[in-house]
Scaffold this motif. Sequence first.
Motif, PDB file in Angstrom:
ATOM      1  N   ASP A   1      36.230  37.200  27.466  1.00  0.00           N
ATOM      2  CA  ASP A   1      36.246  38.026  28.678  1.00  0.00           C
ATOM      3  C   ASP A   1      35.811  37.222  29.894  1.00  0.00           C
ATOM      4  N   GLU A   2      34.681  36.532  29.777  1.00  0.00           N
ATOM      5  CA  GLU A   2      34.146  35.764  30.912  1.00  0.00           C
ATOM      6  C   GLU A   2      35.115  34.674  31.345  1.00  0.00           C
ATOM      7  N   PHE A   3      35.712  33.995  30.380  1.00  0.00           N
ATOM      8  CA  PHE A   3      36.679  32.940  30.695  1.00  0.00           C
ATOM      9  C   PHE A   3      37.877  33.531  31.439  1.00  0.00           C
ATOM     10  N   MET A   4      38.394  34.662  30.951  1.00  0.00           N
ATOM     11  CA  MET A   4      39.589  35.257  31.569  1.00  0.00           C
ATOM     12  C   MET A   4      39.292  35.798  32.967  1.00  0.00           C
ATOM     13  N   ILE A   5      38.107  36.327  33.198  1.00  0.00           N
ATOM     14  CA  ILE A   5      37.727  36.783  34.539  1.00  0.00           C
ATOM     15  C   ILE A   5      37.675  35.586  35.488  1.00  0.00           C
ATOM     16  N   GLU A   6      37.064  34.489  35.033  1.00  0.00           N
ATOM     17  CA  GLU A   6      36.974  33.279  35.856  1.00  0.00           C
ATOM     18  C   GLU A   6      38.362  32.740  36.172  1.00  0.00           C
ATOM     19  N   ARG A   7      39.245  32.717  35.181  1.00  0.00           N
ATOM     20  CA  ARG A   7      40.611  32.202  35.386  1.00  0.00           C
ATOM     21  C   ARG A   7      41.371  33.067  36.398  1.00  0.00           C
ATOM     22  N   TRP A   8      41.263  34.385  36.275  1.00  0.00           N
ATOM     23  CA  TRP A   8      41.914  35.319  37.223  1.00  0.00           C
ATOM     24  C   TRP A   8      41.457  35.000  38.634  1.00  0.00           C
ATOM     25  N   ASN A   9      40.138  34.964  38.822  1.00  0.00           N
ATOM     26  CA  ASN A   9      39.588  34.765  40.170  1.00  0.00           C
ATOM     27  C   ASN A   9      39.784  33.350  40.705  1.00  0.00           C
ATOM     28  N   SER A  10      40.172  32.411  39.855  1.00  0.00           N
ATOM     29  CA  SER A  10      40.438  31.050  40.317  1.00  0.00           C
ATOM     30  C   SER A  10      41.753  30.955  41.091  1.00  0.00           C
ATOM     31  N   VAL A  11      42.643  31.947  40.917  1.00  0.00           N
ATOM     32  CA  VAL A  11      43.923  31.919  41.638  1.00  0.00           C
ATOM     33  C   VAL A  11      44.145  33.131  42.534  1.00  0.00           C
ATOM     34  N   VAL A  12      43.568  34.268  42.216  1.00  0.00           N
ATOM     35  CA  VAL A  12      43.806  35.512  42.962  1.00  0.00           C
ATOM     36  C   VAL A  12      42.703  35.703  44.002  1.00  0.00           C
ATOM     37  N   THR A  13      43.120  35.975  45.260  1.00  0.00           N
ATOM     38  CA  THR A  13      42.155  36.287  46.316  1.00  0.00           C
ATOM     39  C   THR A  13      42.041  37.802  46.448  1.00  0.00           C
ATOM     40  N   LYS A  14      41.094  38.248  47.231  1.00  0.00           N
ATOM     41  CA  LYS A  14      40.898  39.690  47.434  1.00  0.00           C
ATOM     42  C   LYS A  14      42.106  40.349  48.093  1.00  0.00           C
ATOM     43  N   GLN A  15      42.902  39.590  48.853  1.00  0.00           N
ATOM     44  CA  GLN A  15      44.064  40.142  49.560  1.00  0.00           C
ATOM     45  C   GLN A  15      45.331  40.181  48.708  1.00  0.00           C
ATOM     46  N   ASP A  16      45.340  39.503  47.579  1.00  0.00           N
ATOM     47  CA  ASP A  16      46.541  39.422  46.742  1.00  0.00           C
ATOM     48  C   ASP A  16      46.769  40.698  45.940  1.00  0.00           C
ATOM     49  N   LYS A  17      47.983  40.828  45.418  1.00  0.00           N
ATOM     50  CA  LYS A  17      48.330  41.950  44.536  1.00  0.00           C
ATOM     51  C   LYS A  17      48.651  41.396  43.151  1.00  0.00           C
ATOM     52  N   VAL A  18      48.145  42.078  42.121  1.00  0.00           N
ATOM     53  CA  VAL A  18      48.409  41.658  40.745  1.00  0.00           C
ATOM     54  C   VAL A  18      49.003  42.831  39.971  1.00  0.00           C
ATOM     55  N   PHE A  19      50.181  42.592  39.409  1.00  0.00           N
ATOM     56  CA  PHE A  19      50.768  43.542  38.472  1.00  0.00           C
ATOM     57  C   PHE A  19      50.280  43.144  37.084  1.00  0.00           C
ATOM     58  N   HIS A  20      49.507  44.019  36.450  1.00  0.00           N
ATOM     59  CA  HIS A  20      49.085  43.767  35.079  1.00  0.00           C
ATOM     60  C   HIS A  20      50.034  44.545  34.179  1.00  0.00           C
ATOM     61  N   LEU A  21      50.714  43.834  33.277  1.00  0.00           N
ATOM     62  CA  LEU A  21      51.771  44.442  32.469  1.00  0.00           C
ATOM     63  C   LEU A  21      51.264  45.004  31.147  1.00  0.00           C
ATOM     64  N   GLY A  22      50.028  45.438  31.127  1.00  0.00           N
ATOM     65  CA  GLY A  22      49.547  46.228  30.007  1.00  0.00           C
ATOM     66  C   GLY A  22      48.680  45.511  28.996  1.00  0.00           C
ATOM     67  N   ASP A  23      48.043  46.350  28.174  1.00  0.00           N
ATOM     68  CA  ASP A  23      47.066  45.938  27.167  1.00  0.00           C
ATOM     69  C   ASP A  23      45.902  45.216  27.837  1.00  0.00           C
ATOM     70  N   PHE A  24      45.268  45.956  28.736  1.00  0.00           N
ATOM     71  CA  PHE A  24      44.203  45.389  29.553  1.00  0.00           C
ATOM     72  C   PHE A  24      42.858  45.328  28.841  1.00  0.00           C
ATOM     73  N   SER A  25      42.364  46.484  28.344  1.00  0.00           N
ATOM     74  CA  SER A  25      40.993  46.520  27.826  1.00  0.00           C
ATOM     75  C   SER A  25      40.862  47.437  26.620  1.00  0.00           C
ATOM     76  N   PHE A  26      39.998  47.022  25.706  1.00  0.00           N
ATOM     77  CA  PHE A  26      39.654  47.832  24.540  1.00  0.00           C
ATOM     78  C   PHE A  26      38.281  48.476  24.702  1.00  0.00           C
ATOM     79  N   TYR A  27      37.659  48.269  25.855  1.00  0.00           N
ATOM     80  CA  TYR A  27      36.324  48.819  26.126  1.00  0.00           C
ATOM     81  C   TYR A  27      36.394  50.281  26.575  1.00  0.00           C
TER      82      TYR A  27
END
Length: 169
Positions: free
Chosen positions: A32-58
């Motif tokens: 989880d921590e690695f994937m959050i860091e990777r996401w934020n390494s390319v996406v800024t607060k102004q960007d839009k991200v389409f997540h194509l599913g199977d996001f969380s089991f929490y």
Amino acid sequence: MSRVYVISDHHFGHQKIIDFESRPFGTAEEMDEFMIERWNSVVTKQDKVFHLGDFSFYNKDKTKTIVERLNGHKFLIMGNHDRGRSKAWWLDAGFDEVSEYPLVYQSFFILSHEPLYMNKHMPYVNIHGHIHSQKYEGLHYFNASVEHWDYKPISFEEIKSSLVPNEEQ
């Protein structure tokens, strides 16, 4: 300038996905921590991200904590593991927009969780997830699962250039 990204199949909190997909992590928390860091390494607060599913089991609280840590305007296209929860549940968990169905983006890209049937005469490109490390051949399919993109969202510019090599966009 804001950018648009696509990503799929994080499976936050899913310990078994580490073995199923040979992900290089010891625990779901490490993943989880690695994937959050990777996401934020390319996406800024102004960007839009389409997540194509199977996001969380929490549960909703833990999912919301993760969504809040991720940069950008987040649009979920529900996957098979997300559909047990309502659209309202995902909105409450922090997504800005949620769709239960595939979407057509820029009149050419079909965004879906599962790959859709595309015959060779169709002019569209299906950007999908669901099949993780597998890949369909041809220019009609683009797998946005995290396993293919080093756990980082991929920009539409990168997708377009990979589909039309050596030609003007």
